[in-house]
Design a protein around this motif. Structure first.
Motif, short mmCIF file in Angstrom:
data_model
loop_
_atom_site.label_atom_id
_atom_site.label_comp_id
_atom_site.label_asym_id
_atom_site.label_seq_id
_atom_site.Cartn_x
_atom_site.Cartn_y
_atom_site.Cartn_z
N THR A 54 0.84 -1.19 0.05
CA THR A 54 0.06 0.01 -0.03
C THR A 54 0.93 1.27 0.04
O THR A 54 0.35 2.08 -0.86
CB THR A 54 -0.88 0.00 1.20
N GLY A 55 1.95 1.19 0.87
CA GLY A 55 2.95 2.37 0.85
C GLY A 55 3.55 2.54 -0.64
O GLY A 55 3.97 3.83 -0.79
N CYS A 56 3.84 1.63 -1.38
CA CYS A 56 4.27 1.89 -2.82
C CYS A 56 3.11 2.29 -3.66
O CYS A 56 3.35 2.45 -4.81
CB CYS A 56 4.67 0.29 -3.05
N GLY A 57 1.84 2.40 -3.24
CA GLY A 57 1.01 3.09 -4.12
C GLY A 57 0.07 1.94 -4.77
O GLY A 57 -0.84 2.36 -5.62
N HIS A 58 0.16 0.75 -4.59
CA HIS A 58 -0.70 -0.25 -4.92
C HIS A 58 -1.86 -0.73 -4.14
O HIS A 58 -1.89 -0.27 -2.95
CB HIS A 58 0.16 -1.66 -5.12
N ARG A 59 -2.83 -1.25 -4.61
CA ARG A 59 -3.81 -1.90 -4.03
C ARG A 59 -4.07 -3.30 -3.67
O ARG A 59 -3.75 -4.24 -4.45
CB ARG A 59 -5.31 -1.53 -4.86
N VAL A 60 -4.15 -3.66 -2.47
CA VAL A 60 -4.19 -5.07 -2.10
C VAL A 60 -5.65 -5.61 -2.35
O VAL A 60 -6.58 -5.19 -1.51
CB VAL A 60 -3.70 -5.40 -0.66
N VAL A 61 -5.87 -6.53 -3.27
CA VAL A 61 -7.32 -7.01 -3.46
C VAL A 61 -7.46 -8.43 -2.60
O VAL A 61 -8.63 -8.78 -2.67
CB VAL A 61 -7.53 -7.09 -4.86
N GLY A 62 -6.34 -9.00 -2.07
CA GLY A 62 -6.53 -10.23 -1.27
C GLY A 62 -5.50 -10.78 -0.64
O GLY A 62 -4.13 -10.22 -1.30
N ILE A 63 -5.57 -11.32 0.43
CA ILE A 63 -4.43 -11.95 1.12
C ILE A 63 -4.87 -13.40 1.42
O ILE A 63 -5.80 -13.82 1.99
CB ILE A 63 -4.07 -11.49 2.47
N ALA A 64 -4.18 -14.39 0.54
CA ALA A 64 -4.49 -15.89 0.53
C ALA A 64 -3.23 -16.66 1.47
O ALA A 64 -2.08 -16.31 1.23
CB ALA A 64 -4.26 -16.46 -0.75
N ALA A 65 -3.81 -17.66 2.28
CA ALA A 65 -2.84 -18.23 3.11
C ALA A 65 -2.68 -19.64 2.86
O ALA A 65 -2.01 -20.36 3.36
CB ALA A 65 -3.48 -18.32 4.67
N SER A 66 -3.35 -20.25 1.52
CA SER A 66 -3.33 -21.73 1.06
C SER A 66 -3.34 -21.52 -0.48
O SER A 66 -3.87 -20.75 -1.07
CB SER A 66 -4.29 -22.30 1.44
N GLU A 67 -3.09 -22.76 -1.20
CA GLU A 67 -3.13 -22.79 -2.48
C GLU A 67 -4.27 -22.51 -3.10
O GLU A 67 -4.79 -21.57 -3.93
CB GLU A 67 -2.70 -24.10 -3.11
N ALA A 68 -5.53 -23.12 -2.33
CA ALA A 68 -6.99 -23.23 -2.87
C ALA A 68 -7.38 -21.74 -2.85
O ALA A 68 -7.78 -21.21 -3.46
CB ALA A 68 -7.78 -24.02 -1.89
N GLU A 69 -6.98 -20.91 -1.96
CA GLU A 69 -7.54 -19.63 -1.61
C GLU A 69 -6.80 -18.63 -2.40
O GLU A 69 -7.55 -17.57 -2.97
CB GLU A 69 -7.24 -19.15 0.12
#
Length: 239
Positions: free
Chosen positions: A137-152
């Motif tokens: 976010t500090g680099c100016g990008h937008r985080v659209v999701g955080i996934a903790a597994s392959e399936a997610e």
């Protein structure tokens, strides 16, 4: 004269540098193979390889909206990805150190001003994932999701269609980041940066390897440079 053993020891780093410049394993490795037979004799093996790769790529067309002074991208990657001092980076690029410093500063400013994109983070450690979110976010990008597994990761990528994937290699019980990325790339052409504490393990010259590998831990400037390079290279790191 440089011995074969000395060259073998530094080849993984040269291949990483060439690959980051070109965006693909095949193009990067082809450049390394080309320069091996004509290395500068006045530099240590590692710097000589970097210098040869720089010479072969300094006039290449670089896609993307951000332009830097000649050799600016090379200086960024040499000082961040390859962790060279400014003095060594100047030797590699053949620039006066003051000139190298000015071009490096200009290149950093250009990267900070680069267009933002949507980022999917694949990371199973919650604290690290939140740190990555803040840095991205500090680099100016937008985080659209955080996934903790392959399936997610696969599900979020299908739903959010990110412009960049930032993936850890080891997802613990959640599986393997490389496997997740391969599945994502089966349906999209999104650039990927792999994050690992042991990048050398991915640079063995055995089979297909990622184009962009970032070492943990890292700082905001390093992340900004990697994201810019991965996005503007416009190529996919794995089949």
């Amino acid at each position: 004269m440089t011995s074969a053993a000395e060259l073998i020891a530094v080849l993984p780093y040269a291949r990483r540098y060439a690959r980051a410049l070109t965006g693909t394993q095949a193009e990067g490795d082809a450049i390394v193979a080309k320069v091996l037979g004509a290395l500068p004799e006045d530099l240590p093996p590692k710097l000589a390889l970097y210098a040869g790769i720089t010479r072969e790529t300094e006039n290449a067309e670089h896609p993307g909206p951000v332009r830097t002074e000649p050799l600016g991208r090379h200086l960024l990657l040499l000082t961040t990805l390859e962790e060279l001092s400014l003095a060594d980076a100047a030797l590699v690029t053949g620039l006066d150190e003051d000139v190298a410093a000015a071009r490096l500063s200009q290149a950093r400013d250009a990267v900070r001003a680069a267009a933002a994109t949507d980022v999917l983070i694949i990371e199973d450690e919650p604290v690290i994932a939140m740190d990555l979110r803040m840095l991205v976010t500090g680099c100016g990008h937008r985080v659209v999701g955080i996934a903790a597994s392959e399936a997610e990761a696969i599900r979020v990528a299908q739903e959010a269609k990110p412009g960049l994937v930032l993936a850890d290699i080891n997802l613990g019980r959640g599986g393997n980041g490389i496997v997740a990325v391969r599945n994502i790339l089966a349906n999209s052409q999104v650039p990927v940066i792999f994050v690992t504490a042991y990048p050398e393990q991915l640079l063995t010259a055995e089979g297909v390897e990622p184009a962009f590998v970032m070492r943990k831990p890292f700082d905001p400037v390093t992340l900004a440079i990697f994201t810019y390079q991965a996005i503007t290279a416009g190529r996919v790191p794995l089949p």
